[in-house]
Design a protein around this motif. Structure first.
Motif, PDB file in Angstrom:
ATOM      1  N   GLY A  83      50.221  36.707  42.191  1.00 15.08           N
ATOM      2  CA  GLY A  83      48.811  36.882  41.877  1.00 15.08           C
ATOM      3  C   GLY A  83      48.310  35.797  40.943  1.00 15.08           C
ATOM      4  N   THR A  84      47.080  35.946  40.467  1.00  9.06           N
ATOM      5  CA  THR A  84      46.511  34.920  39.584  1.00  9.06           C
ATOM      6  C   THR A  84      47.289  34.820  38.276  1.00  9.06           C
ATOM      7  OG1 THR A  84      44.919  36.554  38.741  1.00  9.06           O
ATOM      8  CG2 THR A  84      44.197  35.128  40.550  1.00  9.06           C
ATOM      9  N   ALA A  85      47.647  35.956  37.701  1.00 15.38           N
ATOM     10  CA  ALA A  85      48.390  35.933  36.437  1.00 15.38           C
ATOM     11  C   ALA A  85      49.758  35.294  36.631  1.00 15.38           C
ATOM     12  CB  ALA A  85      48.534  37.347  35.885  1.00 15.38           C
ATOM     13  N   SER A 234      40.312  39.133  31.665  1.00 14.43           N
ATOM     14  CA  SER A 234      41.352  40.164  31.603  1.00 14.43           C
ATOM     15  C   SER A 234      42.035  40.341  32.950  1.00 14.43           C
ATOM     16  CB  SER A 234      40.745  41.499  31.151  1.00 14.43           C
ATOM     17  OG  SER A 234      39.700  41.898  32.045  1.00 14.43           O
ATOM     18  N   LYS A 235      41.285  40.149  34.016  1.00 13.58           N
ATOM     19  CA  LYS A 235      41.852  40.274  35.365  1.00 13.58           C
ATOM     20  C   LYS A 235      42.649  39.030  35.731  1.00 13.58           C
ATOM     21  CE  LYS A 235      40.462  40.939  40.202  1.00 13.58           C
ATOM     22  NZ  LYS A 235      39.318  41.172  41.129  1.00 13.58           N
ATOM     23  N   THR A 238      46.002  38.805  33.483  1.00 10.35           N
ATOM     24  CA  THR A 238      46.916  39.949  33.316  1.00 10.35           C
ATOM     25  C   THR A 238      47.244  40.682  34.611  1.00 10.35           C
ATOM     26  OG1 THR A 238      45.082  41.488  32.845  1.00 10.35           O
ATOM     27  CG2 THR A 238      46.066  40.317  30.972  1.00 10.35           C
ATOM     28  N   GLU A 239      46.504  40.443  35.693  1.00  7.12           N
ATOM     29  CA  GLU A 239      46.773  41.168  36.935  1.00  7.12           C
ATOM     30  C   GLU A 239      47.734  40.380  37.826  1.00  7.12           C
ATOM     31  OE1 GLU A 239      43.521  42.686  39.135  1.00  7.12           O
ATOM     32  OE2 GLU A 239      42.699  43.837  37.456  1.00  7.12           O
ATOM     33  N   PHE A 240      48.908  40.957  38.047  1.00  7.37           N
ATOM     34  CA  PHE A 240      49.926  40.351  38.902  1.00  7.37           C
ATOM     35  C   PHE A 240      49.856  40.991  40.294  1.00  7.37           C
ATOM     36  CE2 PHE A 240      51.289  39.832  34.569  1.00  7.37           C
ATOM     37  CZ  PHE A 240      51.874  38.582  34.523  1.00  7.37           C
ATOM     38  N   HIS A 241      50.501  40.343  41.258  1.00  6.91           N
ATOM     39  CA  HIS A 241      50.447  40.842  42.630  1.00  6.91           C
ATOM     40  C   HIS A 241      51.807  40.666  43.291  1.00  6.91           C
ATOM     41  CE1 HIS A 241      48.636  41.861  46.503  1.00  6.91           C
ATOM     42  NE2 HIS A 241      49.258  40.819  47.035  1.00  6.91           N
ATOM     43  N   ILE A 249      57.575  42.978  39.771  1.00  3.02           N
ATOM     44  CA  ILE A 249      56.648  41.885  39.494  1.00  3.02           C
ATOM     45  C   ILE A 249      57.411  40.645  39.046  1.00  3.02           C
ATOM     46  CG2 ILE A 249      54.866  41.096  37.907  1.00  3.02           C
ATOM     47  CD1 ILE A 249      53.818  42.803  40.149  1.00  3.02           C
ATOM     48  N   CYS A 307      41.729  30.091  39.572  1.00  3.96           N
ATOM     49  CA  CYS A 307      41.991  31.533  39.542  1.00  3.96           C
ATOM     50  C   CYS A 307      40.782  32.321  39.047  1.00  3.96           C
ATOM     51  CB  CYS A 307      43.216  31.823  38.675  1.00  3.96           C
ATOM     52  SG  CYS A 307      44.783  31.317  39.435  1.00  3.96           S
ATOM     53  N   ASP A 312      38.070  38.168  44.596  1.00  2.00           N
ATOM     54  CA  ASP A 312      38.753  39.135  45.454  1.00  2.00           C
ATOM     55  C   ASP A 312      40.007  38.455  46.007  1.00  2.00           C
ATOM     56  OD1 ASP A 312      39.686  41.004  47.210  1.00  2.00           O
ATOM     57  OD2 ASP A 312      37.829  41.197  48.366  1.00  2.00           O
TER      58      ASP A 312
END
Length: 529
Positions: A83-85, A234-235, A238-241, A249, A307, A312
């Protein structure tokens, strides 16, 4: 000759007598007395012209890595697994570890500035009983890694061109495997052609493209910051995918390391051009460090910017998404076909010259290894044309690159496999060469005189480098997702392990079948002062 004496030498031009059709001619090769001494110590003749100076070689390494360009082009794998993080933090971590790797390799380049690079260093620094066999295998891996990088770059070029066509003409049928591969063939031939017909203009071209590299960075940065919609910080941070379904993760991010490693791979590029650089043992290490440091700053700034523009994640990694989402992101931001095509065209130009430099490094690596008898038909491969370029090595790189590119006729996962084998083969060569120097330090054995040294921090920097490389090497062979479906394992497998293993088996087999009698380990030619 002592280290102090070498450092205090005044640089002056040397003349080399070469045979021509009209008899003897004196040609200025552009080296210094230090270059002449170091070539003599290594038992090598100055065959190539030293056209590069400091700015030229900094530009060469910078353009080859093209870090900020790669962060917005080859990011699908990292976004899918991380993800982005994950992409941002892994890119920062890889950059810091790459700086340790660059420092380790810069020191070795100062000790022995030769186009052979890693396999030469292994030959000089490995324990005596392994010097010949280990350097031979490393030489094959270096050549594989560099040559595989050519079609990997070509696939990126083909992909971004196709995406721009589809942006303007969505109904166009231009994305079948055979069409992609033919476009790839075209770019490979164009980049090899540049290295054949415009080789002496490469330093000038690199300086011009360096300006375009910096200009392009600000063009994309300002466009994305000013015109695009942005996700909250924050997204982004900190948001992993875990798109692959690894159920971890941390593991998913490690699998996604292929993306940031690809953005920084090739720190040895300058070393393979060292016999074309004036005052190489001093200027090359500085150029390697500055190029990677500068590329890291631009790359991290760009990956964070990119990022932020992903509001989306599914739009850029979903089943209908392109492998190169930057075209979609730029068009969404600008709302302009013309603006998107202009920026996309700039990316094509920059990536084209990145591929040109990759071809140059690959050909010098192949040429140097054949000079020591590392390949079958080495006497033909090692010939330098009257244009003072390794023409036959370039032809070999072209043939092998087209062969590897043909994998794309049968599998859409070819890019991942070729990218991974390029990463893995080069990382393997880094592990062995840095490991040999670390072993000498552990044993308290003296290292060669060098004009750029890690000093008392050499041991810890080597240790950080090796820890990072082992992790990167292991995860170079991971597939995009776990192979849970037995009926699809062949389609989903990362075939890099097969290509890499076949190369090791081929190199070892040829070595024991007779190659060991033809291969001249570089250390056997070294002359001690």
């Amino acid at each position: 000759m002592s280290h102090t004496a070498m450092s205090d030498m005044k640089a002056e031009r040397i003349s080399v007598e070469v045979a021509s059709d009209d008899g003897k001619a004196v040609i200025q090769k552009g080296g210094t007395r230090v270059d002449e001494h170091e070539m003599a110590r290594m038992g090598k003749q100055q065959e190539l012209r030293r056209n590069f100076k400091f700015v030229g070689i900094v530009s060469f390494v910078t353009i080859l890595q093209s870090t900020w360009e790669c962060t917005i082009l080859a990011n699908w794998f990292g976004l899918f697994n991380g993800g982005t993080a994950g992409l941002i933090w892994c890119t920062i971590g890889v950059w810091l570890c790459m700086m340790a790797l660059i420092a380790s390799m810069a020191e070795m380049a100062s000790m022995a500035p030769t186009a052979g690079g890693q396999y030469h260093w292994v030959s000089e620094f490995a324990p005596p009983r392994f010097q010949k066999s280990l350097s031979y295998v490393v030489g094959w891996c270096c050549c594989l890694g560099w040559i595989a990088g050519i079609p990997a770059c070509g696939l990126q070029l083909a992909g971004i061109v196709q995406d721009m066509v589809l942006l303007v003409h969505p109904e166009a049928a231009v994305t079948t495997l055979w069409q992609t591969t033919l476009i790839l063939f075209l770019f490979v031939m164009l980049t090899v052609g540049f290295n054949i017909f415009f080789a002496h203009h490469l330093p000038l071209a690199e300086g011009i493209i360096l300006f375009a590299h910096v200009f392009g960075f600000f063009a994309f940065m300002l466009t994305l910051w000013i015109m695009a919609d942005h996700a909250p910080a924050s997204k982004v941070f900190t948001e992993f995918h875990d798109g692959g379904g690894w159920n971890s993760i941390g593991l998913s991010c490690l699998v996604g390391l292929a993306t940031p490693i690809w953005c920084f791979i090739g720190p040895d590029a300058g070393a393979h051009m060292s016999e074309e650089l004036k005052d190489a043992s001093l200027l090359l290490p500085k150029a390697m460090m500055w190029a990677t440091f500068g590329n890291g700053i631009l790359g991290i700034a760009m990956v964070i910017t990119f990022c932020f523009c992903i509001t989306d994640l599914n739009e850029v990694i979903g089943p209908k998404a392109s492998d190169y989402p930057i075209i979609h992101v730029v068009h969404t931001a600008t709302g302009s076909y013309a603006g998107t095509i202009v920026l996309g065209g700039l990316l094509v130009l920059l990536l084209y010259f990145s591929t040109v430099t990759t071809v140059a490094s690959a050909s010098r690596q192949v040429w140097a290894f054949s000079r020591d008898g590392g390949f079958p038909f080495s006497s033909w491969i090692r010939r330098v044309s009257r244009w003072e370029i390794p023409l036959n090595a370039l032809i070999l790189c072209l043939g092998v690159s087209l062969t590897l590119s043909a994998i794309n006729f049968g599998s859409p996962l070819a890019f991942n496999a070729i990218l991974s084998v390029s990463n893995a083969a080069l990382i393997f060569s880094y592990i062995i060469s840095v490991g040999c120097v670390r072993l000498k330090r552990l044993r308290g054995e003296p290292l060669l005189p060098r004009r750029w040294s890690l000093g008392k921090y050499g041991g810890i920097i080597n240790d950080i480098t090796l820890a990072f490389l082992v992790i990167g090497f292991a995860f170079s062979f991971f597939p995009v997702a776990p192979l849970l479906d037995d009926s699809r394992w062949a389609a989903d497998m990362n075939w890099a392990i097969v290509i890499f293993s076949a190369t090791i088996i081929l190199a070892s087999g040829y070595f024991w079948a007779g190659g060991r009698h033809k291969y001249i380990a570089p250390v056997s030619l070294v002359k001690n002062d």
